[in-house]
Design an enzyme around this catalytic site. Structure first.
Site, mmCIF file in Angstrom:
data_model
loop_
_atom_site.group_PDB
_atom_site.id
_atom_site.type_symbol
_atom_site.label_atom_id
_atom_site.label_comp_id
_atom_site.label_asym_id
_atom_site.label_seq_id
_atom_site.Cartn_x
_atom_site.Cartn_y
_atom_site.Cartn_z
ATOM 1 N N ARG A 184 12.289 3.815 13.485
ATOM 2 C CA ARG A 184 11.078 4.634 13.404
ATOM 3 C C ARG A 184 10.142 4.325 14.568
ATOM 4 O O ARG A 184 10.586 3.929 15.634
ATOM 5 C CB ARG A 184 10.421 4.410 12.035
ATOM 6 C CG ARG A 184 11.327 4.920 10.890
ATOM 7 C CD ARG A 184 10.705 4.835 9.550
ATOM 8 N NE ARG A 184 9.517 5.671 9.465
ATOM 9 C CZ ARG A 184 8.635 5.594 8.489
ATOM 10 N NH1 ARG A 184 8.797 4.721 7.508
ATOM 11 N NH2 ARG A 184 7.583 6.393 8.460
ATOM 12 N N PRO A 206 0.787 -1.223 0.000
ATOM 13 C CA PRO A 206 0.000 0.000 0.000
ATOM 14 C C PRO A 206 0.828 1.287 0.000
ATOM 15 O O PRO A 206 1.833 1.387 0.680
ATOM 16 C CB PRO A 206 -0.850 -0.101 1.269
ATOM 17 C CG PRO A 206 -0.247 -1.163 2.092
ATOM 18 C CD PRO A 206 0.514 -2.056 1.176
ATOM 19 N N ASN A 207 0.337 2.209 -0.790
ATOM 20 C CA ASN A 207 0.837 3.577 -0.899
ATOM 21 C C ASN A 207 2.187 3.719 -1.600
ATOM 22 O O ASN A 207 2.677 4.828 -1.763
ATOM 23 C CB ASN A 207 0.874 4.258 0.474
ATOM 24 C CG ASN A 207 -0.505 4.361 1.064
ATOM 25 O OD1 ASN A 207 -1.455 4.755 0.385
ATOM 26 N ND2 ASN A 207 -0.646 3.985 2.323
ATOM 27 N N GLU A 263 12.261 -9.579 2.141
ATOM 28 C CA GLU A 263 11.483 -8.392 2.493
ATOM 29 C C GLU A 263 12.392 -7.172 2.390
ATOM 30 O O GLU A 263 13.536 -7.205 2.840
ATOM 31 C CB GLU A 263 10.956 -8.545 3.919
ATOM 32 C CG GLU A 263 10.123 -7.383 4.399
ATOM 33 C CD GLU A 263 9.597 -7.627 5.804
ATOM 34 O OE1 GLU A 263 8.800 -8.568 5.988
ATOM 35 O OE2 GLU A 263 10.002 -6.875 6.707
ATOM 36 N N ASN A 301 7.982 -5.610 -0.652
ATOM 37 C CA ASN A 301 7.863 -4.520 0.312
ATOM 38 C C ASN A 301 6.391 -4.504 0.725
ATOM 39 O O ASN A 301 5.559 -3.919 0.034
ATOM 40 C CB ASN A 301 8.281 -3.181 -0.283
ATOM 41 C CG ASN A 301 8.233 -2.066 0.748
ATOM 42 O OD1 ASN A 301 7.594 -2.190 1.781
ATOM 43 N ND2 ASN A 301 8.905 -0.966 0.441
ATOM 44 N N ARG A 356 5.654 11.115 -1.275
ATOM 45 C CA ARG A 356 5.624 10.882 0.176
ATOM 46 C C ARG A 356 6.855 11.466 0.839
ATOM 47 O O ARG A 356 7.751 11.971 0.187
ATOM 48 C CB ARG A 356 5.531 9.380 0.450
ATOM 49 C CG ARG A 356 4.219 8.786 -0.033
ATOM 50 C CD ARG A 356 4.107 7.331 0.290
ATOM 51 N NE ARG A 356 3.874 7.156 1.726
ATOM 52 C CZ ARG A 356 3.975 5.994 2.341
ATOM 53 N NH1 ARG A 356 4.298 4.912 1.672
ATOM 54 N NH2 ARG A 356 3.750 5.900 3.629
ATOM 55 N N HIS A 411 12.513 -2.728 2.699
ATOM 56 C CA HIS A 411 11.888 -1.472 3.124
ATOM 57 C C HIS A 411 12.810 -0.321 2.767
ATOM 58 O O HIS A 411 14.023 -0.411 2.969
ATOM 59 C CB HIS A 411 11.624 -1.467 4.634
ATOM 60 C CG HIS A 411 10.659 -2.521 5.043
ATOM 61 N ND1 HIS A 411 9.303 -2.388 4.855
ATOM 62 C CD2 HIS A 411 10.855 -3.744 5.595
ATOM 63 C CE1 HIS A 411 8.705 -3.472 5.282
ATOM 64 N NE2 HIS A 411 9.622 -4.323 5.729
ATOM 65 N N TYR A 460 11.398 7.948 2.285
ATOM 66 C CA TYR A 460 11.150 7.168 1.072
ATOM 67 C C TYR A 460 11.904 7.642 -0.160
ATOM 68 O O TYR A 460 11.795 7.031 -1.219
ATOM 69 C CB TYR A 460 9.643 7.148 0.777
ATOM 70 C CG TYR A 460 8.827 6.682 1.962
ATOM 71 C CD1 TYR A 460 8.946 5.368 2.423
ATOM 72 C CD2 TYR A 460 7.986 7.540 2.646
ATOM 73 C CE1 TYR A 460 8.223 4.934 3.528
ATOM 74 C CE2 TYR A 460 7.260 7.107 3.748
ATOM 75 C CZ TYR A 460 7.385 5.806 4.182
ATOM 76 O OH TYR A 460 6.681 5.379 5.270
ATOM 77 N N ALA A 479 2.864 -0.982 4.941
ATOM 78 C CA ALA A 479 2.163 -1.003 6.232
ATOM 79 C C ALA A 479 1.691 -2.397 6.627
ATOM 80 O O ALA A 479 1.585 -2.703 7.821
ATOM 81 C CB ALA A 479 0.982 -0.041 6.202
#
Length: 146
Positions: A106, A9-10, A97, A73, A17, A99, A22, A76
């Protein structure tokens, strides 16, 4: 050898963003870079992005028998989706995975990955370069297994 790159998502909003997390590149630019990396590695690559958890689970299930590895990725969904974790585990396709940001530096909730334990590795915090390193590591691992 075929690799599937999945973005959650996103991530279609990359370039719009928070640049500090990012970067400034777009998803299309990232995909173009990865096409070049795949070509240099002698592998085929396909891409999929969705904001919908079920669509991500569906593409993982559909990858069985078609793809040798997955770079994912989950965005969320990393922190919330048992369904995505189960899909990755059931598919038994080696996955890494990735990111863009360092999820461990974070918010507290971002430090928990439900999906990483069913992946062969995780790369976080290297920006878009993390995708390249994930693809290179995945191809290396796949070649070692064959």
């Amino acid at each position: 050898m075929k690799i599937l790159v999945i973005n959650g998502p996103n991530l279609q909003l990359l370039g719009r963003r928070k640049a500090e997390f990012y970067g400034t590149g777009t998803l299309a630019e990232l995909e173009e870079t990865l096409k070049g990396v795949a070509e240099s590695l002698g592998v085929d690559v396909d891409f999929f992005q969705s904001n919908h958890e079920g669509a991500l689970c569906d593409v993982i299930a559909d990858a069985i028998g078609k793809f040798d590895g997955i770079v994912i990725n989950p965005a969320a969904y990393t922190h919330t989706s048992v369904a995505l974790r189960d899909a990755l585990e059931a598919a038994r396709i080696p996955a890494i995975e990735v990111h863009l940001s360092n999820i461990n530096a974070r918010d507290e909730f971002r430090k928990i990955s439900l999906t990483a334990p069913v992946c062969i590795g995780q790369i976080a915090g290297l920006g878009a370069d993390g995708y390249e390193w994930a693809m290179r590591a995945l191809v290396k691992k796949l070649k070692e297994r064959s």
